[in-house]
Design a protein around this motif. Structure first.
Motif, PDB file in Angstrom:
ATOM      1  N   GLN A 278      23.252  48.178  33.254  1.00 56.81           N
ATOM      2  CA  GLN A 278      24.056  49.265  32.681  1.00 56.81           C
ATOM      3  C   GLN A 278      24.826  50.036  33.740  1.00 56.81           C
ATOM      4  O   GLN A 278      25.862  50.633  33.464  1.00 56.81           O
ATOM      5  CB  GLN A 278      23.148  50.230  31.898  1.00 56.81           C
TER       6      GLN A 278
ATOM      7  N   GLN B 179      32.643  41.126  32.285  1.00 53.28           N
ATOM      8  CA  GLN B 179      33.084  42.155  33.239  1.00 53.28           C
ATOM      9  C   GLN B 179      32.712  41.744  34.658  1.00 53.28           C
ATOM     10  O   GLN B 179      31.556  41.398  34.934  1.00 53.28           O
ATOM     11  CB  GLN B 179      32.447  43.504  32.898  1.00 53.28           C
ATOM     12  N   GLN B 180      33.696  41.808  35.549  1.00 55.73           N
ATOM     13  CA  GLN B 180      33.442  41.450  36.948  1.00 55.73           C
ATOM     14  C   GLN B 180      33.063  42.699  37.738  1.00 55.73           C
ATOM     15  O   GLN B 180      33.743  43.720  37.665  1.00 55.73           O
ATOM     16  CB  GLN B 180      34.675  40.802  37.562  1.00 55.73           C
ATOM     17  N   SER B 181      31.986  42.592  38.486  1.00 56.91           N
ATOM     18  CA  SER B 181      31.552  43.741  39.286  1.00 56.91           C
ATOM     19  C   SER B 181      32.374  43.815  40.563  1.00 56.91           C
ATOM     20  O   SER B 181      33.042  42.858  40.952  1.00 56.91           O
ATOM     21  CB  SER B 181      30.077  43.615  39.649  1.00 56.91           C
ATOM     22  N   LYS B 182      32.278  44.958  41.212  1.00 54.94           N
ATOM     23  CA  LYS B 182      33.055  45.084  42.459  1.00 54.94           C
ATOM     24  C   LYS B 182      32.524  44.144  43.544  1.00 54.94           C
ATOM     25  O   LYS B 182      33.249  43.795  44.464  1.00 54.94           O
ATOM     26  CB  LYS B 182      33.097  46.534  42.938  1.00 54.94           C
ATOM     27  N   GLU B 183      31.264  43.688  43.384  1.00 55.28           N
ATOM     28  CA  GLU B 183      30.733  42.688  44.324  1.00 55.28           C
ATOM     29  C   GLU B 183      31.178  41.274  43.964  1.00 55.28           C
ATOM     30  O   GLU B 183      30.887  40.316  44.693  1.00 55.28           O
ATOM     31  CB  GLU B 183      29.200  42.721  44.362  1.00 55.28           C
TER      32      GLU B 183
ATOM     33  N   ASP C 181      34.936  51.058  36.565  1.00 53.34           N
ATOM     34  CA  ASP C 181      34.079  51.490  35.458  1.00 53.34           C
ATOM     35  C   ASP C 181      32.635  51.065  35.669  1.00 53.34           C
ATOM     36  O   ASP C 181      32.376  49.941  36.112  1.00 53.34           O
ATOM     37  CB  ASP C 181      34.533  50.836  34.142  1.00 53.34           C
ATOM     38  N   ILE C 182      31.716  51.965  35.325  1.00 50.42           N
ATOM     39  CA  ILE C 182      30.317  51.576  35.221  1.00 50.42           C
ATOM     40  C   ILE C 182      30.147  50.945  33.835  1.00 50.42           C
ATOM     41  O   ILE C 182      30.792  51.372  32.872  1.00 50.42           O
ATOM     42  CB  ILE C 182      29.403  52.809  35.354  1.00 50.42           C
ATOM     43  N   LEU C 183      29.261  49.945  33.714  1.00 50.87           N
ATOM     44  CA  LEU C 183      29.164  49.213  32.442  1.00 50.87           C
ATOM     45  C   LEU C 183      28.934  50.137  31.256  1.00 50.87           C
ATOM     46  O   LEU C 183      29.593  50.006  30.233  1.00 50.87           O
ATOM     47  CB  LEU C 183      28.059  48.145  32.520  1.00 50.87           C
TER      48      LEU C 183
ATOM     49  N   GLN D  78      26.060  48.674  36.506  1.00 51.43           N
ATOM     50  CA  GLN D  78      26.930  47.812  37.311  1.00 51.43           C
ATOM     51  C   GLN D  78      28.361  48.347  37.306  1.00 51.43           C
ATOM     52  O   GLN D  78      28.933  48.625  36.259  1.00 51.43           O
ATOM     53  CB  GLN D  78      26.915  46.377  36.773  1.00 51.43           C
ATOM     54  N   GLN D  79      28.937  48.482  38.493  1.00 57.54           N
ATOM     55  CA  GLN D  79      30.308  48.979  38.588  1.00 57.54           C
ATOM     56  C   GLN D  79      31.292  47.811  38.595  1.00 57.54           C
ATOM     57  O   GLN D  79      31.125  46.856  39.341  1.00 57.54           O
ATOM     58  CB  GLN D  79      30.489  49.808  39.863  1.00 57.54           C
ATOM     59  N   SER D  80      32.311  47.904  37.748  1.00 59.37           N
ATOM     60  CA  SER D  80      33.303  46.826  37.701  1.00 59.37           C
ATOM     61  C   SER D  80      34.288  46.991  38.840  1.00 59.37           C
ATOM     62  O   SER D  80      34.381  48.051  39.454  1.00 59.37           O
ATOM     63  CB  SER D  80      34.052  46.850  36.372  1.00 59.37           C
ATOM     64  N   LYS D  81      35.055  45.927  39.077  1.00 52.62           N
ATOM     65  CA  LYS D  81      36.034  46.015  40.168  1.00 52.62           C
ATOM     66  C   LYS D  81      37.117  47.034  39.839  1.00 52.62           C
ATOM     67  O   LYS D  81      37.782  47.552  40.724  1.00 52.62           O
ATOM     68  CB  LYS D  81      36.617  44.635  40.500  1.00 52.62           C
TER      69      LYS D  81
ATOM     70  N   PHE E 205      32.085  42.701  27.286  1.00 52.90           N
ATOM     71  CA  PHE E 205      31.248  43.194  28.390  1.00 52.90           C
ATOM     72  C   PHE E 205      30.669  42.071  29.264  1.00 52.90           C
ATOM     73  O   PHE E 205      30.548  42.226  30.465  1.00 52.90           O
ATOM     74  CB  PHE E 205      30.104  44.057  27.836  1.00 52.90           C
TER      75      PHE E 205
ATOM     76  N   LYS F 251      25.250  37.879  36.648  1.00 57.38           N
ATOM     77  CA  LYS F 251      24.275  38.818  37.217  1.00 57.38           C
ATOM     78  C   LYS F 251      23.000  38.821  36.380  1.00 57.38           C
ATOM     79  O   LYS F 251      21.884  38.872  36.912  1.00 57.38           O
ATOM     80  CB  LYS F 251      24.890  40.224  37.263  1.00 57.38           C
TER      81      LYS F 251
ATOM     82  N   TYR G 255      20.471  43.835  27.853  1.00 61.55           N
ATOM     83  CA  TYR G 255      21.137  45.093  28.239  1.00 61.55           C
ATOM     84  C   TYR G 255      20.190  46.097  28.893  1.00 61.55           C
ATOM     85  O   TYR G 255      20.574  46.823  29.801  1.00 61.55           O
ATOM     86  CB  TYR G 255      21.812  45.716  27.007  1.00 61.55           C
TER      87      TYR G 255
ATOM     88  N   LEU H  30      29.189  39.805  34.714  1.00 58.73           N
ATOM     89  CA  LEU H  30      27.939  40.366  34.187  1.00 58.73           C
ATOM     90  C   LEU H  30      26.955  39.283  33.743  1.00 58.73           C
ATOM     91  O   LEU H  30      25.774  39.345  34.086  1.00 58.73           O
ATOM     92  CB  LEU H  30      28.224  41.336  33.033  1.00 58.73           C
TER      93      LEU H  30
END
Lengths: 276, 276
Positions: free
Chosen positions: A157, B159-163, A165-167, A159-162, B156, B170, B125, B167
């Motif tokens: 929940q 969604q790609q994380s900044k790393e 946004d946080i999920l 996780q920060q997107s590129k 959702f 992950k 989730y 999702l």
């Protein structure tokens, strides 16, 4: 029940307390175990003792499902008792359902039609078409998981997107675009009160269902500081702290005392904030 | 049932077909509606007609819950019939549950103890502590949603994380760190076969439950191209395409024909890939 009816009840009772009915045969007073339906008898006693202080009841569906057909019968009796005896209270099926469209429609029928709950909690992982079938019931409320109160909330929940946004924020933002989104409430854990301020910026008007005050460690003052809006906008849940306040024959009285204590704290905050 | 027993059955039947029991009173043959329990009678006829071609059955729990206690009774009779009559088949409660720890334990009891399913689908989730209570049942299988087959999967799960992680990736990576993760399978939608290759790199050994072949538009060849591993590693589900092949009195025969047609395709692929 409409959200306006809920707000009216909150102002009349000076309470935004939700009592969680996580009724567990291993934890209820032994004196009830000889009854034909101990779970229902326990719930009935708790509801009768606490309804003056609470505006909502939230059976945790897992605790009923674990007993199969018997559990489902206890649940059905509980919701029927609430709807018949205290029609003013808001009822929440804490079920955390969610599936592809036609399957979510079936879950919505289970809780909105067969059992006649006012609302149900829904998980967002499968996206828009897994939630809209619940929202299609226009006189019902869909309560979407945003940020939960458990340790695992940090696994995905947060996780920060590129894009930044946080999920859980993305879940909130996207959900506002869905059909009938005005009937959405959101689950936000009390153990993360500092995030409530951010969430309020995204959804100034929606109600938040806040579990985790009490046994899970959240503070009511913190939750109110960040979570209240002009229409109160909060339902704060307590389960174990109320329903298991005593394991003896006085369990209903003890539950009433705990519920009243929370209601008094809520009343004092509502007065201080000029909301009643 | 262990996963090895499932693999043994797959090789014996030359099939990795799962039949989805999304049994809907509005869709089953009218001739059954006079029976005392039309849903169970339908399921029994479908199971009897298709068990030679299928290795797994997957009741979609919403379709039973929608009918309340009666639906739960139909579900209980269905799983009891499967366990008694065809103990070799793998049974999946498609329930998509998930909640904080002690609540997930209750859901696990409902499906693993009260109903005695071999496995249950679980939503990720709420993170680790919402899934590990299912994994704590060491002789059972937990099937985690990774990438689902519905349009909302893109809201959702992608969604790609900044790393850089998506999702659903992950979810898979994190889940491998959880207790008893060797008992995990994953839901991966057939409509996204091109992602199966990426997923196989992350989890070369785990079974994938693939819904969405048939009515939802996925191709069996594509799924196999990317999803098969040395132990087959796939369960491909078909629900409507099999169970509603005919709405007339010949519904069971028609279901058997559809199941056999899929089994033959699977057999041909398994032989071609030298897996049987």
């Amino acid at each position: 029940m409409t959200i306006n009816t809920l707000i009216h009840q909150i102002k009349r009772k000076k309470s935004f307390l939700c009592v969680g009915l996580d009724t567990d045969l291993a934890k209820i007073p032994a004196v009830l175990l000889d009854k034909e339906d101990p779970i229902f008898e326990f719930n009935k006693a708790i509801i009768d003792a606490t309804h003056r202080f609470a505006v909502a009841y939230k059976p945790n569906i897992a605790f009923y499902e674990a007993h199969g057909i018997k559990g489902w019968e206890s649940l059905k009796k509980t919701i029927a008792y609430l709807n018949r005896t205290y029609p003013e209270v808001f009822t929440i099926a804490d079920a955390k359902r969610g599936d592809i469209g036609n399957t979510s429609t079936m879950y919505a029928k289970a809780f909105f039609e067969d059992l006649d709950f006012d609302s149900v909690t829904v998980a967002p992982y499968m996206g828009k078409d897994s939630v809209e079938p619940f929202l299609a019931f226009e006189d019902k409320v869909t309560i979407l998981l945003a940020l939960t109160s458990n340790p695992g909330a940090f696994d995905f929940q947060m996780q920060q997107s590129k894009e930044g946004d946080i999920l859980y924020q993305k879940v909130i933002k996207e959900s506002l675009q869905w059909n009938n989104s005005e009937n959405l409430m959101y689950v936000v854990g009390a153990t993360k009160a500092e995030f409530l301020g951010e969430i309020r910026k995204l959804i100034p008007n929606n109600f938040l269902l806040v579990p985790g005050v009490g046994a899970q460690g959240g503070s009511l003052e913190e939750v109110c500081k960040y979570g209240l809006n002009d229409a109160v906008g909060l339902l704060v849940n307590s389960s174990r702290g109320i329903i298991y306040a005593s394991k003896e024959q006085d369990f209903a009285d003890a539950a009433a005392q705990q519920a009243e204590a929370l209601q008094k704290q809520m009343e004092s905050i509502l007065i201080q904030e000029k909301l009643v």
